[in-house]
Motif scaffolding. Structure first.
Motif, short mmCIF file in Angstrom:
data_model
loop_
_atom_site.label_atom_id
_atom_site.label_comp_id
_atom_site.label_asym_id
_atom_site.label_seq_id
_atom_site.Cartn_x
_atom_site.Cartn_y
_atom_site.Cartn_z
N LEU A 1 60.79 -26.85 -35.83
CA LEU A 1 60.48 -28.03 -36.64
C LEU A 1 59.46 -27.70 -37.72
CD1 LEU A 1 60.38 -30.87 -33.95
CD2 LEU A 1 62.13 -30.47 -35.70
N PHE A 2 58.45 -26.89 -37.38
CA PHE A 2 57.46 -26.47 -38.38
C PHE A 2 58.14 -25.72 -39.51
CE2 PHE A 2 54.66 -23.14 -40.05
CZ PHE A 2 53.65 -23.93 -40.59
N TYR A 3 59.01 -24.78 -39.14
CA TYR A 3 59.72 -24.01 -40.16
C TYR A 3 60.63 -24.90 -41.00
CZ TYR A 3 62.78 -20.66 -42.41
OH TYR A 3 63.48 -19.97 -43.36
N ALA A 4 61.44 -25.74 -40.35
CA ALA A 4 62.44 -26.54 -41.05
C ALA A 4 61.83 -27.66 -41.88
CB ALA A 4 63.44 -27.13 -40.06
N LEU A 5 60.75 -28.24 -41.42
CA LEU A 5 60.18 -29.41 -42.11
C LEU A 5 59.01 -29.08 -43.03
CD1 LEU A 5 60.28 -31.99 -39.17
CD2 LEU A 5 61.92 -31.72 -41.03
N ILE A 6 58.34 -27.95 -42.79
CA ILE A 6 57.15 -27.65 -43.60
C ILE A 6 57.29 -26.33 -44.35
CG2 ILE A 6 54.66 -27.20 -43.52
CD1 ILE A 6 54.56 -29.13 -41.11
N TRP A 7 57.45 -25.25 -43.63
CA TRP A 7 57.42 -23.92 -44.25
C TRP A 7 58.56 -23.68 -45.24
CZ3 TRP A 7 53.72 -20.47 -44.59
CH2 TRP A 7 54.04 -19.20 -45.06
N SER A 8 59.79 -23.93 -44.84
CA SER A 8 60.94 -23.67 -45.70
C SER A 8 60.91 -24.53 -46.97
CB SER A 8 62.23 -23.88 -44.93
OG SER A 8 63.35 -23.62 -45.74
N PRO A 9 60.70 -25.85 -46.89
CA PRO A 9 60.62 -26.63 -48.14
C PRO A 9 59.46 -26.18 -49.04
CG PRO A 9 60.93 -28.09 -46.27
CD PRO A 9 60.68 -26.73 -45.72
N LEU A 10 58.36 -25.80 -48.44
CA LEU A 10 57.22 -25.33 -49.22
C LEU A 10 57.57 -24.04 -49.96
CD1 LEU A 10 54.22 -25.77 -49.90
CD2 LEU A 10 53.66 -24.37 -47.93
N GLN A 11 58.22 -23.12 -49.30
CA GLN A 11 58.62 -21.86 -49.94
C GLN A 11 59.64 -22.11 -51.05
OE1 GLN A 11 57.38 -18.77 -49.64
NE2 GLN A 11 55.83 -19.71 -48.36
N GLN A 12 60.57 -23.02 -50.81
CA GLN A 12 61.55 -23.35 -51.84
C GLN A 12 60.88 -23.97 -53.06
OE1 GLN A 12 64.46 -25.85 -49.93
NE2 GLN A 12 65.47 -24.15 -48.90
N SER A 13 59.91 -24.82 -52.83
CA SER A 13 59.18 -25.44 -53.93
C SER A 13 58.40 -24.41 -54.74
CB SER A 13 58.24 -26.51 -53.39
OG SER A 13 57.50 -27.09 -54.42
N VAL A 14 57.77 -23.48 -54.05
CA VAL A 14 57.03 -22.41 -54.73
C VAL A 14 57.99 -21.56 -55.56
CG1 VAL A 14 55.75 -20.26 -54.34
CG2 VAL A 14 55.12 -22.34 -53.10
N GLN A 15 59.15 -21.22 -55.01
CA GLN A 15 60.13 -20.41 -55.74
C GLN A 15 60.66 -21.16 -56.95
OE1 GLN A 15 60.69 -17.20 -55.18
NE2 GLN A 15 61.95 -17.20 -57.01
N GLN A 16 60.93 -22.45 -56.82
CA GLN A 16 61.39 -23.24 -57.96
C GLN A 16 60.32 -23.28 -59.05
OE1 GLN A 16 62.40 -27.03 -56.22
NE2 GLN A 16 64.47 -26.39 -55.68
N GLY A 17 59.07 -23.39 -58.65
CA GLY A 17 57.97 -23.36 -59.62
C GLY A 17 57.91 -22.03 -60.35
N ARG A 18 58.06 -20.95 -59.61
CA ARG A 18 58.06 -19.62 -60.23
C ARG A 18 59.23 -19.48 -61.21
NH1 ARG A 18 56.80 -16.33 -54.74
NH2 ARG A 18 54.53 -16.61 -54.77
N ASN A 19 60.40 -19.96 -60.81
CA ASN A 19 61.57 -19.89 -61.70
C ASN A 19 61.35 -20.72 -62.96
OD1 ASN A 19 62.84 -18.26 -59.82
ND2 ASN A 19 64.10 -19.89 -58.97
N ALA A 20 60.74 -21.89 -62.81
CA ALA A 20 60.48 -22.75 -63.97
C ALA A 20 59.50 -22.08 -64.92
CB ALA A 20 59.95 -24.11 -63.51
N VAL A 21 58.46 -21.47 -64.38
CA VAL A 21 57.48 -20.77 -65.22
C VAL A 21 58.14 -19.61 -65.94
CG1 VAL A 21 55.40 -19.32 -65.15
CG2 VAL A 21 55.44 -21.49 -63.93
N SER A 22 58.95 -18.85 -65.21
CA SER A 22 59.65 -17.72 -65.82
C SER A 22 60.57 -18.19 -66.95
CB SER A 22 60.45 -16.98 -64.75
OG SER A 22 61.23 -15.98 -65.33
N SER A 23 61.30 -19.26 -66.70
CA SER A 23 62.20 -19.80 -67.72
C SER A 23 61.42 -20.26 -68.95
CB SER A 23 62.99 -20.97 -67.12
OG SER A 23 63.77 -21.59 -68.11
N GLN A 24 60.31 -20.92 -68.74
CA GLN A 24 59.51 -21.40 -69.86
C GLN A 24 58.90 -20.23 -70.64
OE1 GLN A 24 59.26 -24.58 -71.00
NE2 GLN A 24 60.83 -24.99 -69.46
N GLN A 25 58.51 -19.17 -69.93
CA GLN A 25 57.97 -17.99 -70.62
C GLN A 25 59.05 -17.32 -71.47
OE1 GLN A 25 56.37 -15.85 -67.26
NE2 GLN A 25 54.29 -16.58 -67.65
#
Length: 159
Positions: A29-53
């Motif tokens: 539950l910790f992985y599915a509800l907290i860790w995985s969504p958090l990692q996906q959000s961080v990766q999306q943020g990195r992709n957005a920054v890369s795209s903007q750069q």
């Protein structure tokens, strides 16, 4: 309390299995509800920054080209006479610019373009000026794809 009594009624081995299963469930539950969504959000943020750069780098590289095209069209321009919407439509088709909306207002014409390649848009605007049509106002916006722009409002007028 009913669950506690049931747990105490289980054999020691069954209690261990339930305890270990509970720990595994908590970890899952910790992985599915907290860790995985958090990692996906961080990766999306990195992709957005890369795209903007990438977009910033591309825009900086092509800014000089836009300035040169703008300066080059200011000398000895012809005076436009004719149908403004018709001329703009013909030029848009030539440069494969999809006009989303066009609104004539007397001697001016407002245009909106949802998405178009930057280089083609600059060439299109240059050809509009070369034809003797004045670009009175333009408002660009970025889109999610690199090399693409949106024209929120383009106001053209006759010379």
């Amino acid at each position: 309390m009913d669950l506690k009594q049931r747990y105490k009624q289980l054999s020691e081995r069954e209690q261990q299995i339930v305890f270990i299963g509970g720990i595994v469930l908590i970890i899952f539950l910790f992985y599915a509800l907290i860790w995985s969504p958090l990692q996906q959000s961080v990766q999306q943020g990195r992709n957005a920054v890369s795209s903007q750069q990438k977009l910033l780098t591309w825009m900086q590289a092509n800014a000089n080209k836009a300035i040169q095209l703008r300066r080059g069209g200011s000398t000895n321009r012809p005076t436009f006479t004719g149908s403004l919407p018709q001329a703009v439509n013909q030029l848009a088709q030539r440069y494969q610019i999809a006009i989303a909306r066009m609104q004539p207002q007397g001697d001016t014409l407002q245009i909106w373009v949802d998405q178009a390649p930057f280089n083609d848009t600059i060439a299109w605007l240059k050809s509009i000026e070369d034809k003797g049509i004045n670009i009175l106002d333009v408002d660009f916006a970025e889109v999610n794809q690199p090399g693409q722009i949106k024209i929120r409002r383009l106001l053209l007028g006759k010379t």
